[in-house]
Write a protein that holds these residues in place. Sequence first.
Motif, PDB file in Angstrom:
ATOM      1  N   ASP A  12       0.820  -1.206   0.000  1.00  0.00           N
ATOM      2  CA  ASP A  12       0.000   0.000   0.000  1.00  0.00           C
ATOM      3  C   ASP A  12       0.860   1.266   0.000  1.00  0.00           C
ATOM      4  O   ASP A  12       0.652   2.170  -0.804  1.00  0.00           O
ATOM      5  N   SER A  13       1.819   1.317   0.905  1.00  0.00           N
ATOM      6  CA  SER A  13       2.616   2.537   1.027  1.00  0.00           C
ATOM      7  C   SER A  13       3.500   2.754  -0.195  1.00  0.00           C
ATOM      8  O   SER A  13       3.664   3.890  -0.659  1.00  0.00           O
ATOM      9  N   ILE A  14       4.067   1.685  -0.737  1.00  0.00           N
ATOM     10  CA  ILE A  14       4.982   1.856  -1.868  1.00  0.00           C
ATOM     11  C   ILE A  14       4.211   2.077  -3.164  1.00  0.00           C
ATOM     12  O   ILE A  14       4.645   2.861  -4.021  1.00  0.00           O
ATOM     13  N   TYR A  15       3.040   1.452  -3.315  1.00  0.00           N
ATOM     14  CA  TYR A  15       2.256   1.737  -4.520  1.00  0.00           C
ATOM     15  C   TYR A  15       1.725   3.170  -4.481  1.00  0.00           C
ATOM     16  O   TYR A  15       1.698   3.858  -5.509  1.00  0.00           O
ATOM     17  N   GLY A 179      -5.980  -6.937   3.024  1.00  0.00           N
ATOM     18  CA  GLY A 179      -5.475  -7.035   4.393  1.00  0.00           C
ATOM     19  C   GLY A 179      -5.679  -5.773   5.202  1.00  0.00           C
ATOM     20  O   GLY A 179      -4.952  -5.514   6.169  1.00  0.00           O
ATOM     21  N   GLU A 180      -6.689  -4.990   4.843  1.00  0.00           N
ATOM     22  CA  GLU A 180      -6.912  -3.700   5.501  1.00  0.00           C
ATOM     23  C   GLU A 180      -7.220  -3.849   6.982  1.00  0.00           C
ATOM     24  O   GLU A 180      -6.946  -2.948   7.782  1.00  0.00           O
ATOM     25  N   GLY A 181      -7.792  -4.983   7.370  1.00  0.00           N
ATOM     26  CA  GLY A 181      -8.100  -5.208   8.776  1.00  0.00           C
ATOM     27  C   GLY A 181      -6.978  -5.875   9.544  1.00  0.00           C
ATOM     28  O   GLY A 181      -7.176  -6.351  10.661  1.00  0.00           O
ATOM     29  N   GLY A 182      -5.788  -5.919   8.944  1.00  0.00           N
ATOM     30  CA  GLY A 182      -4.655  -6.554   9.599  1.00  0.00           C
ATOM     31  C   GLY A 182      -4.599  -8.046   9.361  1.00  0.00           C
ATOM     32  O   GLY A 182      -3.812  -8.752  10.005  1.00  0.00           O
TER      33      GLY A 182
END
Length: 226
Positions: A12-15, A179-182
């Motif tokens: 998420d962070s790198i995209y 995997g937004e909920g961990g």
Amino acid sequence: MRLAALISGGKDSIYATYLASKEHEIAHAISMVSENPASYMFHYPNIHLVKQQAALMGLPLVAKKTKGQKEKELDDLEDAIASLKGEIDGVVTGALASSYQKMRIDSICKRHGLLSIAPLWHRDPVEYLHAALHDNFEIIIVGVAAPPLDAKWLGRKIDHQCIDDLIALNKKHGISTVGEGGEFESLVLDCPLFLKKIEVVKAETNWNEKERSGTFDIKEIKLVDK
């Protein structure tokens, strides 16, 4: 506009950084090194590899340690962001759907007169995953924490078949496809921003059967020319 990218090593962070780089200059990377595997805000598995990822993107890295205590860890994040004040105009993050995370980052940025940019915010998760693959991202799963995900998922490459399997689990069990909920954590091994590709040489799978969770802990890597 000059941005600092808050990166965890995951997709998420790198995209989000990749998307932001199309319109803005990415001038710095910020990494929060949490001592708490259950941090509400920050990624934990293989966080040590962010240093290598930042180097592959040619970015100076601000790495800030945090105990990972709920709410208090935000003070550590604010210190890291504030340390770049005057050098950046905003911060880019991989926020997708978590209002808890986004609202807190937005507030920190506002206090320091910075823009908070989240290119993935409320984007369709399945479309986003396919887009990342189309854009030549190589991603593996390095942590799972939600049944029926098990040890077999650790180290698995996110490809189109994996996305189909995640969609099926979402329909049957409600697991977030990203995997937004961990439910799971990821690691980017390659993307258009990297000068070279990361290849895993040695890793250990650690599985806790009682808690039905585990991590894929990378011990050794090598860099490969593309």
